[in-house]
Design an enzyme around this catalytic site. Structure first.
Site, PDB file in Angstrom:
ATOM      1  N   TYR A  61      47.890  33.195  35.917  1.00 26.14           N
ATOM      2  CA  TYR A  61      49.178  32.853  36.508  1.00 26.14           C
ATOM      3  C   TYR A  61      48.973  31.672  37.470  1.00 26.14           C
ATOM      4  O   TYR A  61      47.869  31.133  37.568  1.00 26.14           O
ATOM      5  CB  TYR A  61      49.813  34.095  37.159  1.00 26.14           C
ATOM      6  CG  TYR A  61      50.073  35.171  36.116  1.00 26.14           C
ATOM      7  CD1 TYR A  61      50.936  34.910  35.044  1.00 26.14           C
ATOM      8  CD2 TYR A  61      49.437  36.401  36.157  1.00 26.14           C
ATOM      9  CE1 TYR A  61      51.165  35.869  34.051  1.00 26.14           C
ATOM     10  CE2 TYR A  61      49.660  37.364  35.169  1.00 26.14           C
ATOM     11  CZ  TYR A  61      50.520  37.085  34.121  1.00 26.14           C
ATOM     12  OH  TYR A  61      50.743  38.012  33.131  1.00 26.14           O
TER      13      TYR A  61
ATOM     14  N   GLY B 231      44.643  51.682  36.929  1.00 25.10           N
ATOM     15  CA  GLY B 231      45.908  51.271  36.326  1.00 25.10           C
ATOM     16  C   GLY B 231      46.385  52.267  35.293  1.00 25.10           C
ATOM     17  O   GLY B 231      47.094  53.236  35.591  1.00 25.10           O
ATOM     18  N   ARG B 232      45.934  52.052  34.059  1.00 23.96           N
ATOM     19  CA  ARG B 232      46.474  52.844  32.944  1.00 23.96           C
ATOM     20  C   ARG B 232      46.218  54.332  33.083  1.00 23.96           C
ATOM     21  O   ARG B 232      47.047  55.152  32.663  1.00 23.96           O
ATOM     22  CB  ARG B 232      45.907  52.307  31.624  1.00 23.96           C
ATOM     23  CG  ARG B 232      46.534  50.970  31.249  1.00 23.96           C
ATOM     24  CD  ARG B 232      45.707  50.215  30.262  1.00 23.96           C
ATOM     25  NE  ARG B 232      44.434  49.788  30.843  1.00 23.96           N
ATOM     26  CZ  ARG B 232      43.569  48.989  30.227  1.00 23.96           C
ATOM     27  NH1 ARG B 232      43.850  48.521  29.035  1.00 23.96           N
ATOM     28  NH2 ARG B 232      42.441  48.645  30.823  1.00 23.96           N
TER      29      ARG B 232
ATOM     30  N   CYS C  26      53.052  45.775  35.987  1.00 23.80           N
ATOM     31  CA  CYS C  26      54.398  45.313  35.647  1.00 23.80           C
ATOM     32  C   CYS C  26      55.100  46.351  34.782  1.00 23.80           C
ATOM     33  O   CYS C  26      54.524  46.836  33.809  1.00 23.80           O
ATOM     34  CB  CYS C  26      54.331  44.013  34.850  1.00 23.80           C
ATOM     35  SG  CYS C  26      53.870  42.596  35.822  1.00 23.80           S
TER      36      CYS C  26
ATOM     37  N   ALA D 185      53.424  42.962  40.038  1.00 23.83           N
ATOM     38  CA  ALA D 185      53.505  41.552  40.430  1.00 23.83           C
ATOM     39  C   ALA D 185      54.972  41.233  40.701  1.00 23.83           C
ATOM     40  O   ALA D 185      55.816  41.352  39.814  1.00 23.83           O
ATOM     41  CB  ALA D 185      52.973  40.666  39.311  1.00 23.83           C
TER      42      ALA D 185
ATOM     43  N   ARG E  33      43.896  39.077  44.752  1.00 15.25           N
ATOM     44  CA  ARG E  33      43.312  39.421  43.441  1.00 15.25           C
ATOM     45  C   ARG E  33      42.800  38.158  42.763  1.00 15.25           C
ATOM     46  O   ARG E  33      43.535  37.179  42.619  1.00 15.25           O
ATOM     47  CB  ARG E  33      44.331  40.132  42.547  1.00 15.25           C
ATOM     48  CG  ARG E  33      43.776  40.390  41.149  1.00 15.25           C
ATOM     49  CD  ARG E  33      44.594  41.382  40.337  1.00 15.25           C
ATOM     50  NE  ARG E  33      44.116  42.743  40.550  1.00 15.25           N
ATOM     51  CZ  ARG E  33      44.358  43.768  39.729  1.00 15.25           C
ATOM     52  NH1 ARG E  33      45.084  43.592  38.646  1.00 15.25           N
ATOM     53  NH2 ARG E  33      43.892  44.966  39.992  1.00 15.25           N
TER      54      ARG E  33
ATOM     55  N   GLN F  22      52.242  43.430  45.534  1.00 16.22           N
ATOM     56  CA  GLN F  22      51.567  42.228  45.040  1.00 16.22           C
ATOM     57  C   GLN F  22      52.614  41.144  44.859  1.00 16.22           C
ATOM     58  O   GLN F  22      53.630  41.378  44.191  1.00 16.22           O
ATOM     59  CB  GLN F  22      50.875  42.513  43.702  1.00 16.22           C
ATOM     60  CG  GLN F  22      50.042  41.330  43.207  1.00 16.22           C
ATOM     61  CD  GLN F  22      49.516  41.518  41.794  1.00 16.22           C
ATOM     62  OE1 GLN F  22      50.283  41.749  40.866  1.00 16.22           O
ATOM     63  NE2 GLN F  22      48.212  41.420  41.622  1.00 16.22           N
TER      64      GLN F  22
ATOM     65  N   SER G  60      46.708  50.319  40.726  1.00 20.53           N
ATOM     66  CA  SER G  60      46.636  48.882  40.457  1.00 20.53           C
ATOM     67  C   SER G  60      48.041  48.350  40.162  1.00 20.53           C
ATOM     68  O   SER G  60      48.880  49.083  39.628  1.00 20.53           O
ATOM     69  CB  SER G  60      45.717  48.672  39.247  1.00 20.53           C
ATOM     70  OG  SER G  60      45.155  47.386  39.252  1.00 20.53           O
ATOM     71  N   PRO G  61      48.316  47.089  40.498  1.00 21.50           N
ATOM     72  CA  PRO G  61      49.646  46.545  40.187  1.00 21.50           C
ATOM     73  C   PRO G  61      49.919  46.607  38.687  1.00 21.50           C
ATOM     74  O   PRO G  61      49.087  46.182  37.880  1.00 21.50           O
ATOM     75  CB  PRO G  61      49.547  45.087  40.657  1.00 21.50           C
ATOM     76  CG  PRO G  61      48.396  45.047  41.610  1.00 21.50           C
ATOM     77  CD  PRO G  61      47.438  46.098  41.155  1.00 21.50           C
TER      78      PRO G  61
HETATM   79  C1  LIG Z   1      51.281  47.659  31.844  1.00 21.31           C
HETATM   80  C2  LIG Z   1      50.370  46.816  32.675  1.00 21.31           C
HETATM   81  C3  LIG Z   1      50.927  45.964  33.627  1.00 21.31           C
HETATM   82  C4  LIG Z   1      50.088  45.206  34.451  1.00 21.31           C
HETATM   83  N1  LIG Z   1      50.655  44.447  35.441  1.00 21.31           N
HETATM   84  C5  LIG Z   1      49.861  43.804  36.327  1.00 21.31           C
HETATM   85  C6  LIG Z   1      50.402  43.147  37.455  1.00 21.31           C
HETATM   86  O1  LIG Z   1      51.605  43.177  37.701  1.00 21.31           O
HETATM   87  N2  LIG Z   1      49.541  42.502  38.281  1.00 21.31           N
HETATM   88  C7  LIG Z   1      48.190  42.493  38.059  1.00 21.31           C
HETATM   89  O2  LIG Z   1      47.450  41.892  38.832  1.00 21.31           O
HETATM   90  N3  LIG Z   1      47.651  43.139  37.022  1.00 21.31           N
HETATM   91  C8  LIG Z   1      48.440  43.817  36.169  1.00 21.31           C
HETATM   92  N4  LIG Z   1      47.881  44.535  35.163  1.00 21.31           N
HETATM   93  C9  LIG Z   1      46.424  44.742  35.154  1.00 21.31           C
HETATM   94  C10 LIG Z   1      46.098  46.043  35.909  1.00 21.31           C
HETATM   95  O3  LIG Z   1      46.445  45.958  37.278  1.00 21.31           O
HETATM   96  C11 LIG Z   1      44.613  46.398  35.816  1.00 21.31           C
HETATM   97  O4  LIG Z   1      43.866  45.382  36.418  1.00 21.31           O
HETATM   98  C12 LIG Z   1      44.181  46.575  34.369  1.00 21.31           C
HETATM   99  O5  LIG Z   1      45.084  47.401  33.662  1.00 21.31           O
HETATM  100  C13 LIG Z   1      42.773  47.190  34.297  1.00 21.31           C
HETATM  101  O6  LIG Z   1      42.744  48.435  34.957  1.00 21.31           O
HETATM  102  P1  LIG Z   1      42.853  49.829  34.142  1.00 21.31           P
HETATM  103  O7  LIG Z   1      41.777  49.799  33.089  1.00 21.31           O
HETATM  104  O8  LIG Z   1      42.595  50.882  35.184  1.00 21.31           O
HETATM  105  O9  LIG Z   1      44.209  49.903  33.554  1.00 21.31           O
HETATM  106  C14 LIG Z   1      48.689  45.269  34.292  1.00 21.31           C
HETATM  107  C15 LIG Z   1      48.148  46.083  33.294  1.00 21.31           C
HETATM  108  C16 LIG Z   1      48.961  46.867  32.510  1.00 21.31           C
HETATM  109  C17 LIG Z   1      48.349  47.793  31.496  1.00 21.31           C
END
Ligand SMILES: Cc1cc2nc3c(=O)[nH]c(=O)nc-3n(C[C@H](O)[C@H](O)[C@H](O)COP(=O)(O)O)c2cc1C
Length: 389
Positions: free
Chosen positions: A188, A342-343, A27, A59, A236, A101, A24-25
Site C-alpha cells: 500500500y 488473524g485468521r 479488512c 486498515a 506495520r 490501523q 491482527s488488522p
Molecule cells: C481477511 C483478511 C483481511 C486482512 N486485512 C488486513 C488489514 O486490514 N491490514 C493489514 O495490515 N493486514 C491485513 N491482513 C493481514 C493480517 O493482518 C495478517 O497479517 C495475516 O492474515 C497473517 O496472519 P494470520 O496467519 O494469523 O491470519 C488481512 C488478512 C486477512 C485474511
C-alpha cells in the site's frame, strides 16, 4: 506455576495490555461510506469478549481514495468517529484495549473485495454502484499489467496525505482508541514509497534508502505529533519484499531504528505485497516462496526476531501462528513482544481464552466474562465427567 508470558500484562507508555494476544488488522470490506457498522461491532467485540488483549480494527483509510474497496472503513470525517465509538466502548467494556490501523491503499486502491476476485474496478462496475476512482502512487507505474495506472504524487499531494494521516490520528484519539498503528506494509502507499520495486522517483522522495523512507518517516512524525504522547504507536512493515532486488530485512532494521527514534513503540513485522501478491517470504537464496505450503506456521517470526534484536525495538510477530504453545514459545525465546493472530481468531474468537486454559492459567474459567464463565465451568465439569475435553 509461573504465568505464561502470553498472559503476562505488558505496559506500553500509559497503556497496559492484559495479555500479549492481538487481533491482527483484518479488512471486512463491509462498510458503507467508510462507516463502521454492526458487522464490525460483532467482528471486533467477539474477539474482545474472547479476551484478546489488543483488538485492532481493519486498515482504516485516511482519505476516500486511500480505501482498498468501496467497503473499507475510513476516518476522514467525524461521522466515522461516531461510528467507531460504540465499538471502542464495547471493547473496553470487555477489558481489552481498542486499537486502530490507519492506512492509505495507494496504487492498490479501487478494487473488488476478495470474494469478487480483488480485481481492479472497471468503468462498467459503476452500474452496480462501485465506480473506480483515481489512485495515487510514487509514480504512474501500476502494480502489474491488469492494475490501475496511478497518478504520480506531487509534493503537494504527498504533504496533503501526510496531513490526512495526522488528522486521522486525531480522530482516532477522539473515538477513544488507545493504540494506533500506521500501515506501512503490503504494497500500500507507504510501502510503495519504501520499496525500490515500486518507487522509481528521482526526487527527494525516491532514489536511495533515505529518500524512499522519507514519506514513511514524515507520516510517522506527523502522526506521533498528533497522537497523544501517552499512547503507544505501532508501525506495520513488510519486512521483506521477497525478491532479491526488493526491500530487504537489512532495510527493515534501518527503518525500524528510524521509527523508534521518532516515537514508534512497536514494529509489527509482516511481509510482501508490493507486487500485488500476498505476503511471500524469501528463502535462504533470496528466491520468493510462492505456495501456501511454503508459508509454514510462524514463517514471518524471523523478521520480528531480527528487527527486535538489531533495532532494539519491541516487535509484534504475525503470520500463521495457530498453536498456543507456539505463541508462548515465540515470546519465551525473546523473538517478539506481542503475538498478532488473524485468521485463527476469525475461525475461533475464543482462541485467547482457550490458550489460557491450555497453558494452565485459567483453570476455573475465571478469565471468561462472568456471564459466560460459570456456565463454561459447568460445561468443563460435564465434559470431564464424560471423559472428553
Ligand atoms: C481477511 C483478511 C483481511 C486482512 N486485512 C488486513 C488489514 O486490514 N491490514 C493489514 O495490515 N493486514 C491485513 N491482513 C493481514 C493480517 O493482518 C495478517 O497479517 C495475516 O492474515 C497473517 O496472519 P494470520 O496467519 O494469523 O491470519 C488481512 C488478512 C486477512 C485474511
Amino acid at each position: 506455576m509461573s504465568m505464561p508470558l502470553l498472559f503476562t500484562p505488558i505496559t506500553l507508555r500509559s497503556v497496559t495490555l492484559p495479555n500479549r494476544v492481538a487481533l491482527s488488522p483484518l479488512c471486512m470490506y463491509s462498510a458503507k461510506d467508510g462507516l463502521a457498522n454492526g458487522f464490525h461491532f460483532s467482528h471486533l467485540t467477539a474477539v474482545a469478549r474472547g479476551r484478546a488483549g489488543l483488538v485492532f480494527t481493519e486498515a482504516t483509510a485516511v482519505a476516500p481514495e486511500g480505501r482498498i474497496t468501496h467497503g473499507c472503513c475510513g476516518l476522514w470525517n467525524d461521522a466515522q468517529v461516531e461510528a467507531y465509538r460504540p465499538i471502542v466502548d464495547a471493547i473496553i467494556g470487555f477489558g481489552s484495549v481498542p486499537a486502530i490501523q490507519i492506512a492509505h491503499a495507494g496504487r492498490k486502491a479501487s478494487v473488488q473485495p476478495p470474494w469478487k476476485g480483488s480485481t481492479p474496478l472497471r468503468a462498467e462496475d459503476a452500474a452496480t454502484g462501485s465506480p473506480p476512482w483515481e489512485c495515487f502512487g510514487p509514480t504512474s507505474e501500476p502494480v502489474g499489467p491488469s492494475w490501475h495506472a496511478p497518478t504520480a504524487m506531487t509534493e503537494a499531494k504527498i504533504q496533503e496525505t501526510v496531513q490526512a494521516f495526522a488528522a486521522a490520528a486525531v480522530r482516532a484519539a477522539k473515538a477513544g482508541f488507545r493504540v494506533l498503528e500506521i500501515h506501512g506494509a503490503h504494497g500500500y502507499l507507504i510501502q510503495a514509497f519504501l520499496s525500490p520495486i515500486a518507487n522509481k522517483r528521482n526526487d527527494r522522495y525516491g532514489g536511495d534508502l533515505a529518500g524512499r523512507m522519507r514519506f514513511a518517516l514524515e507520516v510517522t512524525e506527523a502522526v506521533r505529533a498528533a497522537w497523544p504522547a501517552d499512547l503507544p504507536l505501532f508501525f506495520r512493515i513488510s519486512a521483506v519484499d521477497g525478491t532479491a532486488e526488493g526491500w530487504s530485512l537489512d532495510d527493515s532494521v534501518v527503518l525500524a531504528k528510524e521509527l523508534k527514534a521518532r516515537g514508534v513503540d512497536v514494529v509489527d513485522c509482516s511481509a510482501g505485497g508490493v507486487s500485488g501478491a500476498p505476503a511471500f517470504r524469501a528463502n535462504d537464496s533470496g528466491q520468493p516462496l510462492r505456495t501456501r505450503a511454503e508459508r509454514p506456521p510462524g514463517f514471518q517470526v524471523p523478521y520480528a526476531e531480527r528487527v527486535r534484536r538489531d533495532a532494539g525495538v519491541a516487535t509484534m510477530a504475525v503470520g500463521v501462528i495457530i498453536a498456543r504453545d507456539h505463541a508462548e514459545a515465540i515470546l519465551q525465546e525473546g523473538r517478539a513482544d506481542l503475538i498478532a493472530v488473524g485468521r485463527e481468531l476469525m475461525y475461533d474468537p475464543y482462541w485467547t481464552l482457550k490458550a489460557a486454559e491450555s497453558l494452565g492459567c485459567d483453570p476455573g474459567n475465571k478469565m471468561w466474562p462472568d456471564n459466560y464463565g460459570w456456565a463454561i465451568q459447568r460445561r468443563s465439569e460435564i465434559m470431564a465427567a464424560a471423559g472428553r475435553r
